[in-house]
Design a protein around this motif. Structure first.
Motif, PDB file in Angstrom:
ATOM      1  N   ALA A 294       0.851  -1.191   0.000  1.00  0.00           N
ATOM      2  CA  ALA A 294       0.000   0.000   0.000  1.00  0.00           C
ATOM      3  C   ALA A 294       0.881   1.233   0.000  1.00  0.00           C
ATOM      4  N   TYR A 295       0.319   2.327  -0.472  1.00  0.00           N
ATOM      5  CA  TYR A 295       1.042   3.598  -0.395  1.00  0.00           C
ATOM      6  C   TYR A 295       1.058   4.088   1.045  1.00  0.00           C
ATOM      7  N   LEU A 296      -0.099   4.030   1.716  1.00  0.00           N
ATOM      8  CA  LEU A 296      -0.202   4.576   3.068  1.00  0.00           C
ATOM      9  C   LEU A 296      -1.174   3.737   3.889  1.00  0.00           C
ATOM     10  N   VAL A 297      -0.824   3.515   5.147  1.00  0.00           N
ATOM     11  CA  VAL A 297      -1.728   2.872   6.101  1.00  0.00           C
ATOM     12  C   VAL A 297      -1.771   3.712   7.373  1.00  0.00           C
ATOM     13  N   LYS A 298      -2.891   3.584   8.138  1.00  0.00           N
ATOM     14  CA  LYS A 298      -3.049   4.375   9.358  1.00  0.00           C
ATOM     15  C   LYS A 298      -3.462   3.459  10.529  1.00  0.00           C
ATOM     16  N   PRO A 299      -2.538   2.685  11.073  1.00  0.00           N
ATOM     17  CA  PRO A 299      -2.893   1.800  12.186  1.00  0.00           C
ATOM     18  C   PRO A 299      -2.970   2.543  13.519  1.00  0.00           C
ATOM     19  N   ASN A 300      -3.913   2.099  14.376  1.00  0.00           N
ATOM     20  CA  ASN A 300      -3.905   2.567  15.759  1.00  0.00           C
ATOM     21  C   ASN A 300      -3.006   1.645  16.577  1.00  0.00           C
ATOM     22  N   LEU A 301      -2.998   1.794  17.891  1.00  0.00           N
ATOM     23  CA  LEU A 301      -2.071   1.015  18.714  1.00  0.00           C
ATOM     24  C   LEU A 301      -2.354  -0.481  18.632  1.00  0.00           C
ATOM     25  N   ASP A 302      -3.619  -0.867  18.748  1.00  0.00           N
ATOM     26  CA  ASP A 302      -3.950  -2.295  18.686  1.00  0.00           C
ATOM     27  C   ASP A 302      -3.522  -2.898  17.358  1.00  0.00           C
ATOM     28  N   GLU A 303      -3.765  -2.187  16.272  1.00  0.00           N
ATOM     29  CA  GLU A 303      -3.401  -2.685  14.949  1.00  0.00           C
ATOM     30  C   GLU A 303      -1.892  -2.754  14.786  1.00  0.00           C
TER      31      GLU A 303
ATOM     32  N   GLU B 199       9.918  -2.096   7.230  1.00  0.00           N
ATOM     33  CA  GLU B 199      10.899  -3.097   6.809  1.00  0.00           C
ATOM     34  C   GLU B 199      10.229  -4.380   6.320  1.00  0.00           C
ATOM     35  N   ASP B 200       9.124  -4.754   6.969  1.00  0.00           N
ATOM     36  CA  ASP B 200       8.503  -6.052   6.703  1.00  0.00           C
ATOM     37  C   ASP B 200       7.483  -6.041   5.575  1.00  0.00           C
ATOM     38  N   TYR B 201       6.925  -4.873   5.264  1.00  0.00           N
ATOM     39  CA  TYR B 201       5.859  -4.796   4.268  1.00  0.00           C
ATOM     40  C   TYR B 201       6.194  -3.765   3.197  1.00  0.00           C
ATOM     41  N   PRO B 202       5.709  -3.961   1.966  1.00  0.00           N
ATOM     42  CA  PRO B 202       5.919  -2.974   0.897  1.00  0.00           C
ATOM     43  C   PRO B 202       4.975  -1.789   1.050  1.00  0.00           C
ATOM     44  N   VAL B 203       5.249  -0.968   2.056  1.00  0.00           N
ATOM     45  CA  VAL B 203       4.439   0.207   2.378  1.00  0.00           C
ATOM     46  C   VAL B 203       5.341   1.430   2.370  1.00  0.00           C
ATOM     47  N   GLU B 204       4.892   2.519   1.767  1.00  0.00           N
ATOM     48  CA  GLU B 204       5.707   3.736   1.702  1.00  0.00           C
ATOM     49  C   GLU B 204       5.558   4.624   2.929  1.00  0.00           C
ATOM     50  N   VAL B 205       4.331   4.732   3.441  1.00  0.00           N
ATOM     51  CA  VAL B 205       4.048   5.680   4.517  1.00  0.00           C
ATOM     52  C   VAL B 205       3.159   5.026   5.564  1.00  0.00           C
ATOM     53  N   VAL B 206       3.506   5.237   6.834  1.00  0.00           N
ATOM     54  CA  VAL B 206       2.643   4.810   7.931  1.00  0.00           C
ATOM     55  C   VAL B 206       2.318   6.025   8.781  1.00  0.00           C
ATOM     56  N   VAL B 207       1.028   6.284   8.963  1.00  0.00           N
ATOM     57  CA  VAL B 207       0.580   7.331   9.882  1.00  0.00           C
ATOM     58  C   VAL B 207      -0.043   6.623  11.072  1.00  0.00           C
ATOM     59  N   HIS B 208       0.578   6.784  12.226  1.00  0.00           N
ATOM     60  CA  HIS B 208       0.115   6.093  13.437  1.00  0.00           C
ATOM     61  C   HIS B 208      -0.570   7.091  14.364  1.00  0.00           C
ATOM     62  N   SER B 209      -1.863   6.899  14.565  1.00  0.00           N
ATOM     63  CA  SER B 209      -2.623   7.818  15.405  1.00  0.00           C
ATOM     64  C   SER B 209      -2.344   7.555  16.876  1.00  0.00           C
ATOM     65  N   LEU B 210      -2.178   8.642  17.636  1.00  0.00           N
ATOM     66  CA  LEU B 210      -1.848   8.566  19.057  1.00  0.00           C
ATOM     67  C   LEU B 210      -2.955   9.158  19.934  1.00  0.00           C
ATOM     68  N   GLY B 211      -4.154   9.296  19.377  1.00  0.00           N
ATOM     69  CA  GLY B 211      -5.238   9.898  20.135  1.00  0.00           C
ATOM     70  C   GLY B 211      -4.938  11.352  20.457  1.00  0.00           C
ATOM     71  N   PRO B 212      -5.120  11.757  21.716  1.00  0.00           N
ATOM     72  CA  PRO B 212      -4.876  13.160  22.080  1.00  0.00           C
ATOM     73  C   PRO B 212      -3.416  13.576  21.964  1.00  0.00           C
ATOM     74  N   ASP B 213      -2.502  12.590  21.823  1.00  0.00           N
ATOM     75  CA  ASP B 213      -1.081  12.921  21.664  1.00  0.00           C
ATOM     76  C   ASP B 213      -0.694  13.208  20.224  1.00  0.00           C
ATOM     77  N   GLY B 214      -1.650  13.105  19.297  1.00  0.00           N
ATOM     78  CA  GLY B 214      -1.351  13.439  17.915  1.00  0.00           C
ATOM     79  C   GLY B 214      -1.096  12.225  17.046  1.00  0.00           C
ATOM     80  N   ALA B 215       0.014  12.247  16.311  1.00  0.00           N
ATOM     81  CA  ALA B 215       0.302  11.165  15.365  1.00  0.00           C
ATOM     82  C   ALA B 215       1.782  11.123  15.036  1.00  0.00           C
ATOM     83  N   PHE B 216       2.234   9.932  14.649  1.00  0.00           N
ATOM     84  CA  PHE B 216       3.562   9.753  14.072  1.00  0.00           C
ATOM     85  C   PHE B 216       3.419   9.610  12.569  1.00  0.00           C
ATOM     86  N   LEU B 217       4.304  10.246  11.833  1.00  0.00           N
ATOM     87  CA  LEU B 217       4.448  10.044  10.392  1.00  0.00           C
ATOM     88  C   LEU B 217       5.744   9.292  10.175  1.00  0.00           C
TER      89      LEU B 217
END
Length: 314
Positions: A181-190, A214-232
């Motif tokens: 995928a080009y981009l995925v947006k997993p939360n903590l559980d995912e 490293e493990d998947y053919p993904v270009e971008v991961v946006v990880h939501s942190l709830g009230p703490d924002g997000a990691f790109l």
């Protein structure tokens, strides 16, 4: 041309009401219910429509509920194409308790989709892609659909040179990412499901994001942190973006709104950093909206201006 096509395999009619207090064995008098078309991709298209960008929603639809669902999308002037299936569309139910401010959410499983229907839906997807630049597949899969369904969707996107954005969970997410995928947006559980690790600190989350890249053919991961924002997270770089401070009225649709803000920005040639900031603004704008109500455009733009100003001053 619809630059953004959304796919919702397991949509739901969202029903929301309020009561003074939730109690067992008591007939609780509730307010008149509000009914909205829901499901990951559907919500994303609804937000994109509010932001004034071109989008089309492709979704599975069955029975009386499905017909009513389509009428609601017509009322919002959403460009949509239902894929008719044999079984009735599911419903979700939310109750807000006035006395405590607590929200109770009940999600029902979707009706079973036959394998032949799933295969025909993939064919319909190919026909609807057209000249789209982005394909956003969001939400769960109904019973009867194989966990490799999103992997097949990813393959179609790759063959058509369309950027594929995936927002789902469980085995469907893992199987989809194997194809890429080009981009995925997993939360903590995912994130923890994908890596098989636990995270208690932000540093541990960063290591898990690196592992996904490293493990998947993904270009971008946006990880939501709830009230703490997000990691790109992208190759060799992870950035943290704080979320705006807002008073939360309802979390329904906030994650979908964040994805919508990201893809809206990317479709309008914004940088990934600007896209994440606008995604956070859209998610937060939905948090301050009541019940199943999604964001107001002016709220999203105001919060984005604040975030962008703070980001440039860092």
């Amino acid at each position: 041309m619809n630059k953004i096509l959304t796919l919702t395999v397991n949509p739901a009619l969202d029903i929301y009401t309020t009561v003074e207090k939730v109690e067992p064995e008591v007939k609780m008098r509730s307010e008149s219910p509000k009914k909205d078309p829901g499901g990951g991709g559907i919500n994303i298209s609804r937000v994109l429509q509010r932001m004034g960008t071109e989008t089309k929603a492709l979704y599975a639809s069955g029975g009386f509920t499905g017909n009513f669902f389509s009428q609601l999308l017509d009322e919002e002037h959403i460009d949509h194409e239902p894929f008719k299936v044999k079984n009735d569309m599911r419903q979700n139910f939310g109750v807000f308790e006035n006395s405590t401010g607590e929200l109770y959410r009940f999600g029902f499983p979707g009706a079973e989709m036959e394998e032949s229907e799933a295969n025909t839906l993939l064919e319909k997807l190919e026909k609807n892609l057209g000249d789209s630049e982005f394909l956003v597949a969001s939400g769960s899969l109904p019973p009867g659909v194989g966990t490799d369904f999103y992997a097949k969707v990813a393959k179609i996107a790759q063959e058509r040179n369309v950027k594929f954005i995936l927002d789902t969970s469980g085995k469907a997410l893992a199987e989809g990412l194997k194809q890429g995928a080009y981009l995925v947006k997993p939360n903590l559980d995912e994130l923890q499901d994908l890596t098989g690790q636990k995270a208690e600190t932000h540093e541990q989350r960063k290591q898990m994001l690196k592992k996904i890249l490293e493990d998947y053919p993904v270009e971008v991961v946006v990880h939501s942190l709830g009230p703490d924002g997000a990691f790109l997270a992208k190759k060799n770089e992870i950035k943290h973006f704080p979320a705006p401070k807002v008073k939360i009225n309802s979390s329904i649709g906030a994650g979908d709104s964040m994805v919508a803000g990201i893809v809206y920005s990317l479709a309008n040639n914004k940088s990934l950093e600007e896209a994440v900031l606008f995604g956070l603004a859209c998610g937060s704008a939905t948090l301050i909206s009541p019940g199943t109500e999604l964001l107001k455009k002016e709220d999203a733009e105001r919060l984005y201006d604040e975030l962008l100003s703070n980001y440039k001053n860092v």
